[in-house]
Motif scaffolding. Structure first.
Motif, PDB file in Angstrom:
ATOM      1  N   ILE A 189     109.612  13.783  84.981  1.00  0.00           N
ATOM      2  CA  ILE A 189     109.768  13.960  86.424  1.00  0.00           C
ATOM      3  C   ILE A 189     109.656  15.454  86.698  1.00  0.00           C
ATOM      4  N   ASN A 190     108.645  15.843  87.448  1.00  0.00           N
ATOM      5  CA  ASN A 190     108.287  17.260  87.507  1.00  0.00           C
ATOM      6  C   ASN A 190     109.205  18.126  88.350  1.00  0.00           C
ATOM      7  N   SER A 191     109.794  17.588  89.424  1.00  0.00           N
ATOM      8  CA  SER A 191     110.560  18.490  90.284  1.00  0.00           C
ATOM      9  C   SER A 191     111.989  18.042  90.547  1.00  0.00           C
ATOM     10  N   SER A 192     112.210  16.805  91.050  1.00  0.00           N
ATOM     11  CA  SER A 192     113.585  16.421  91.382  1.00  0.00           C
ATOM     12  C   SER A 192     113.764  14.910  91.357  1.00  0.00           C
ATOM     13  N   PHE A 193     115.016  14.487  91.189  1.00  0.00           N
ATOM     14  CA  PHE A 193     115.351  13.068  91.252  1.00  0.00           C
ATOM     15  C   PHE A 193     116.810  12.922  91.654  1.00  0.00           C
TER      16      PHE A 193
END
Length: 306
Positions: free
Chosen positions: A262-266
């Motif tokens: 997941i590249n940026s946020s979750f």
């Protein structure tokens, strides 16, 4: 969360048996077919023999396509069985897809997708269920309120839940589709072998009858046809055995190190499973790659991968 084609806004006429039959028996064709749009009322299955290009849109259509599909607009409230690759330069909404190749599209919403190779999504996946035999590549995409299950790896930009009551699940290293394919191809092999037995019996019956009538030297077209059929079936059995052996070898490979990136946020509460190891996420504003050691899921910040 579980979706099926009766819950997502279209009426599917394809039974599971019909879909399996198409996938097992129909070869790809090289014909090129062109439509401006395909608009129906979901009342019948439309068979299209060839690589299909649609300029504008597909709406309320039940399609079987034995080639590739390119649609340059949205696809709405449709069920599509495609034996090639699917490229959609628009939104997929309230659809069911069964695809033997890869899928490349802009967005997927309220839809149910099963395919054997990679899925590439540019923008987002919302309220949908995707099961793929390859990778999910949504490197700039958002997944929200959806379930994504793949045999290989998942790449995505952001992951979130629209509400606390809606599950978002990411599952990598799942070989379910591969195992189903093995069962299907074994079934096809058994069918070929049974046809060989019945063809040999038919040949023996004709030869015995010709001996009884003392007509062995006569030309008998049906006998020639049966002998040709037998040779073709024997070739198919050889090829099918090689395919089954190759699939079994893939299934028996040592467990690969699959991951979910997941590249940026979750957000909190994202369900993550990698090769059978499960984990519930804690919110993060920075990119992470999730992996497993077989007992626990651990995360590696994206910065450390660069």
């Amino acid at each position: 969360m579980h979706l099926n084609q009766h819950q997502i806004g279209n009426v599917s006429l394809f039974s599971k048996h019909t879909i399996q039959e198409y996938f097992l028996l129909y070869p790809l064709t090289n014909e090129e077919i062109h439509f401006e749009s395909i608009i129906n009322d979901n009342s019948s299955i439309q068979e299209i023999q060839g690589n299909t290009t649609v300029d504008e849109t597909i709406v309320k259509s039940q399609l079987f396509i034995d080639g590739n599909l390119i649609c340059n607009g949205p696809i709405e409230k449709s069920t599509i069985v495609c034996l090639g690759d699917v490229t959609i330069n628009g939104i997929v909404n309230e659809c069911t897809f069964f695809v033997r190749g890869s899928i490349n599209c802009t967005s997927i919403s309220n839809s149910f997708v099963i395919n054997e190779h990679d899925v590439i999504v540019k923008n987002d996946v919302r309220k949908s269920e995707i099961t793929s035999g390859g990778n999910f590549d949504g490197i700039r995409a958002v997944i929200q309120g959806s379930k994504v299950v793949v045999c290989e790896n998942i790449f995505v930009e952001k992951v979130s839940k629209p509400t606390e009551f809606t599950q978002t699940s990411l599952i990598a290293g799942d070989k379910r589709l591969l195992r189903e394919k093995i069962v299907q191809q074994k079934t096809k092999l058994t069918d070929f072998e049974q046809k060989i037995v019945s063809t040999k019996q038919a040949i023996e019956h004709i030869v015995k009858r010709m001996i009884q009538l003392n007509k062995l030297t006569m030309k008998f077209p049906l006998l020639d046809d049966l002998k040709l059929t037998l040779r073709q079936l024997e070739e198919k059995v050889v090829n099918q055995k090689e395919l089954v052996a190759s699939l079994l070898e893939q299934n028996n490979f040592p467990r690969r190190e699959n991951f979910i990136q997941i590249n940026s946020s979750f957000s909190d509460g994202i369900f993550i499973e990698i090769s059978g190891t499960k984990f519930i996420s804690i919110a993060s504003d920075s990119g992470v790659r999730f992996k497993t050691d077989g007992e626990n899921v651990y995360s590696l910040p994206i910065k450390q991968l660069l």
